[in-house]
Design an enzyme around this catalytic site. Structure first.
Site, mmCIF file in Angstrom:
data_model
loop_
_atom_site.group_PDB
_atom_site.id
_atom_site.type_symbol
_atom_site.label_atom_id
_atom_site.label_comp_id
_atom_site.label_asym_id
_atom_site.label_seq_id
_atom_site.Cartn_x
_atom_site.Cartn_y
_atom_site.Cartn_z
ATOM 1 N N THR A 1 0.849 -1.193 0.000
ATOM 2 C CA THR A 1 0.000 0.000 0.000
ATOM 3 C C THR A 1 0.882 1.239 0.000
ATOM 4 O O THR A 1 1.719 1.405 0.895
ATOM 5 C CB THR A 1 -0.918 -0.018 1.228
ATOM 6 O OG1 THR A 1 -1.684 -1.224 1.175
ATOM 7 C CG2 THR A 1 -1.863 1.177 1.238
ATOM 8 N N GLU B 1 -3.745 -4.917 -2.738
ATOM 9 C CA GLU B 1 -4.369 -6.087 -2.093
ATOM 10 C C GLU B 1 -5.516 -5.626 -1.208
ATOM 11 O O GLU B 1 -5.468 -4.540 -0.630
ATOM 12 C CB GLU B 1 -3.320 -6.879 -1.304
ATOM 13 C CG GLU B 1 -2.530 -6.116 -0.257
ATOM 14 C CD GLU B 1 -3.164 -6.095 1.110
ATOM 15 O OE1 GLU B 1 -4.065 -6.919 1.362
ATOM 16 O OE2 GLU B 1 -2.771 -5.237 1.927
ATOM 17 N N PHE C 1 -18.855 -4.409 8.637
ATOM 18 C CA PHE C 1 -18.074 -3.398 9.375
ATOM 19 C C PHE C 1 -18.963 -2.489 10.219
ATOM 20 O O PHE C 1 -18.773 -1.281 10.279
ATOM 21 C CB PHE C 1 -17.159 -2.612 8.419
ATOM 22 C CG PHE C 1 -15.917 -3.412 8.120
ATOM 23 C CD1 PHE C 1 -15.984 -4.536 7.310
ATOM 24 C CD2 PHE C 1 -14.710 -3.106 8.709
ATOM 25 C CE1 PHE C 1 -14.862 -5.327 7.080
ATOM 26 C CE2 PHE C 1 -13.578 -3.890 8.487
ATOM 27 C CZ PHE C 1 -13.659 -4.994 7.675
ATOM 28 N N CYS D 1 -2.768 -2.601 8.856
ATOM 29 C CA CYS D 1 -3.200 -1.765 7.729
ATOM 30 C C CYS D 1 -3.942 -0.505 8.145
ATOM 31 O O CYS D 1 -3.520 0.603 7.818
ATOM 32 C CB CYS D 1 -4.118 -2.565 6.811
ATOM 33 S SG CYS D 1 -3.227 -3.738 5.801
ATOM 34 N N LYS E 1 -2.107 2.514 9.993
ATOM 35 C CA LYS E 1 -1.052 3.148 9.187
ATOM 36 C C LYS E 1 -1.617 3.746 7.901
ATOM 37 O O LYS E 1 -1.224 4.821 7.482
ATOM 38 C CB LYS E 1 0.059 2.135 8.928
ATOM 39 C CG LYS E 1 0.272 1.682 7.526
ATOM 40 C CD LYS E 1 1.380 0.686 7.402
ATOM 41 C CE LYS E 1 1.081 -0.404 6.391
ATOM 42 N NZ LYS E 1 0.801 0.011 5.041
HETATM 43 C C1 UDX Z 1 -7.978 -4.726 6.574
HETATM 44 C C2 UDX Z 1 -8.906 -4.695 5.363
HETATM 45 O O1 UDX Z 1 -10.110 -5.418 5.670
HETATM 46 C C3 UDX Z 1 -8.232 -5.265 4.144
HETATM 47 O O2 UDX Z 1 -9.062 -5.132 3.009
HETATM 48 C C4 UDX Z 1 -6.921 -4.535 3.908
HETATM 49 O O3 UDX Z 1 -6.254 -5.090 2.813
HETATM 50 C C5 UDX Z 1 -6.043 -4.598 5.148
HETATM 51 O O4 UDX Z 1 -6.761 -4.075 6.275
HETATM 52 P P1 UDX Z 1 -7.243 -6.506 8.411
HETATM 53 O O5 UDX Z 1 -6.535 -5.386 9.078
HETATM 54 O O6 UDX Z 1 -6.515 -7.773 8.234
HETATM 55 O O7 UDX Z 1 -7.742 -6.072 6.941
HETATM 56 O O8 UDX Z 1 -8.535 -6.859 9.264
HETATM 57 P P2 UDX Z 1 -10.089 -6.502 9.301
HETATM 58 O O9 UDX Z 1 -10.824 -7.765 9.423
HETATM 59 O O10 UDX Z 1 -10.499 -5.594 8.237
HETATM 60 O O11 UDX Z 1 -10.207 -5.779 10.723
HETATM 61 C C6 UDX Z 1 -9.486 -4.606 11.025
HETATM 62 C C7 UDX Z 1 -9.790 -4.115 12.407
HETATM 63 O O12 UDX Z 1 -11.103 -3.591 12.456
HETATM 64 C C8 UDX Z 1 -9.733 -5.184 13.497
HETATM 65 O O13 UDX Z 1 -9.077 -4.647 14.631
HETATM 66 C C9 UDX Z 1 -11.180 -5.491 13.805
HETATM 67 O O14 UDX Z 1 -11.369 -5.927 15.105
HETATM 68 C C10 UDX Z 1 -11.815 -4.142 13.547
HETATM 69 N N1 UDX Z 1 -13.233 -4.213 13.183
HETATM 70 C C11 UDX Z 1 -13.629 -4.766 12.003
HETATM 71 C C12 UDX Z 1 -14.201 -3.688 14.037
HETATM 72 O O15 UDX Z 1 -13.877 -3.171 15.110
HETATM 73 N N2 UDX Z 1 -15.516 -3.726 13.678
HETATM 74 C C13 UDX Z 1 -15.934 -4.264 12.491
HETATM 75 O O16 UDX Z 1 -17.155 -4.267 12.232
HETATM 76 C C14 UDX Z 1 -14.952 -4.808 11.632
#
Ligand code: UDX
Length: 425
Positions: free
Chosen positions: A118, A146, A244, A255, A258
């Site tokens: 990214t 990605e 979400f 991700c 940052k």
């Molecule tokens: C994220 C993006 O989903 C992905 O597309 C990108 O490429 C990288 O960043 P990731 O960080 O692996 O992926 O996890 P993700 O499942 O998206 O969750 C991120 C954070 O958000 C977690 O700490 C999770 O607990 C939090 N979250 C997610 C919430 O608090 N509430 C939600 O409804 C969804």
């Protein structure tokens, strides 16, 4: 086709393993000799669902090296999947990206450099310029961001919602599209700047939804509504969708934190103050800290109180603790004078949680505790013997930072239960 992947981190390994699964020949290159040695011996350095199986299954099409020349010798496409951590100013640190560009040797044939890391909007343009300066006109450039989430990365890669391909020369985009031909997903072709922005905007939008529902949760607490029901009702609107909208103690990970900073900084550097994103980030910071207030309201001063943090990874299904809310929470609790114990089924907090007693099981972490905080929604915690947990604790209080437990069950075991944005009885 032949693919070289630079960087054997989460993104690089998943990219390499999935391209091998799609029938391509892949060489993964990293600068860390120990990592490459381990991978050669069949060890997988990270916890990622399905990755070890995929690496094993496609062994004959996968190799690992520290040598640039070896990785490039036959490659059609060279993926850049190195880290882009934040600098002190919040900008993305592109040092590792530039190292890859500067290490590229001259090759007689045309190859395509595909950016998976990214990066800020404008990076592709700058890379194109640098390649030109180095006389590498026969290296094409494509942005192919990605969208994989940790824990489901393999599945996300092989069954994506879309594949974004931004190129300067459409022929280079065609090569990257060809690599993905066996994946059943729409391919969006664009210019390089737009492809870079799609990644940043998608992440920022997801974070906005999380901070939005977290603020709704906080208002639910003040007004006696239940955010779990509210999110369900809101999510049934097809224009909004259910994803979400899980309220909790904030997002973490490698991700979101940052990338949001990098986008905010990118906007500032271009003369625009991105107010909404600044608020999203601030709400998330405050959300992690609200748990401390909840504990204080129930327990009074936390000095000398023992608080058990259940879950350390930034989300379940991963051992990743980067920017995890657990780190902020542990620090805040210690600053208030609490003794902190913690447990996680896979994350290894060595060197990251000074003064925290790391337990081998959730029950052990709860021994003598005045409160349990659910930090990560590991399924193990739903199945925990909460009667036994209550017997081991000094005081039966659960603050459920992920709204994962059934309040009625907990109350039946004599617990005071408090979630995030749920009516407190
Ligand atoms: C994220 C993006 O989903 C992905 O597309 C990108 O490429 C990288 O960043 P990731 O960080 O692996 O992926 O996890 P993700 O499942 O998206 O969750 C991120 C954070 O958000 C977690 O700490 C999770 O607990 C939090 N979250 C997610 C919430 O608090 N509430 C939600 O409804 C969804």
């Amino acid at each position: 086709m032949r693919v070289a992947v630079f960087g054997a981190g989460y993104v690089g390994l998943v990219t390499g393993a999935c391209f091998a699964e799609l029938g391509h020949h892949v060489v993964v290159r990293d600068v860390l000799t120990e990592k490459i040695d381990a991978l050669r011996q069949g060890e997988v350095p990270i916890h990622e669902e399905g990755l070890a199986e995929l690496l094993e299954k496609n062994r004959e099409r996968l190799s690992f090296t520290t040598e640039v020349e070896e990785a490039l010798s036959e490659a059609d496409v060279v993926y850049v999947a190195v880290g882009t951590p934040p600098t002190h100013s919040g900008d993305a640190d592109l040092t590792a990206v530039w190292t890859v560009i500067d290490e590229l040797p001259r090759v007689a044939r045309r190859i395509v450099l595909a950016m998976k890391s990214t990066v800020p909007v404008g990076t592709g343009r700058a890379v194109r310029h640098r390649l030109g300066e180095r006389g590498l006109e026969n290296v094409g450039y494509v942005s192919n961001p990605e969208f994989t989430a940790e824990g489901t990365a393999v599945n996300d890669f092989l069954n994506p919602d879309r594949i974004v391909i931004g190129s300067f020369d459409p022929a280079d985009g065609d090569v990257v599209a060809e690599l993905h031909k066996d994946i059943d997903a729409p391919i969006l072709r664009s210019d390089v700047n737009s492809a870079e922005m799609i990644k940043l905007a998608a992440n920022a939008f997801l974070m906005t939804r999380i901070s939005f529902i977290n603020e709704i949760a906080n208002v639910c607490e003040a007004t006696g509504a239940d955010v779990v029901k509210v999110a369900e009702g809101v999510g049934l609107d097809r224009r909004l969708g259910p994803h979400f909208l899980r309220a909790g103690i904030g997002y973490g990970g490698s991700c979101f934190p940052k990338d949001s900073l990098a986008l905010k900084q990118l906007a500032s550097n271009s003369g625009y103050h991105f107010q909404l994103l600044a608020a999203v980030i601030e709400v998330n910071e405050l959300q992690k800290r609200r748990v401390v207030g909840k504990l204080e309201r129930r327990l009074g001063s936390l000095r000398g109180k023992r608080i058990a943090l259940l879950g350390l990874a930034f989300k379940p299904g991963t051992d990743d603790m980067r920017e995890a809310p657990s780190l902020v929470l542990a620090g805040r609790l210690q600053a208030e004078g609490a003794e902190v114990s913690a447990w996680d089924p896979v994350a290894d907090p060595t060197g990251q949680l000074d003064g925290v007693a790391i337990a081998g099981s959730a029950l052990e972490a709860l021994e003598g505790a005045d409160a349990a905080v659910i930090v990560t929604e590991w399924p193990e915690l739903r199945d925990l013997d909460w009667a036994e947990a209550g017997a081991r604790m000094r005081n039966r209080l659960v603050v459920d930072g992920r709204n994962m437990l059934d309040p009625a069950t907990l109350r039946a075991h004599g617990f005071e239960y408090e979630g995030i944005g749920r009516a407190v009885n």
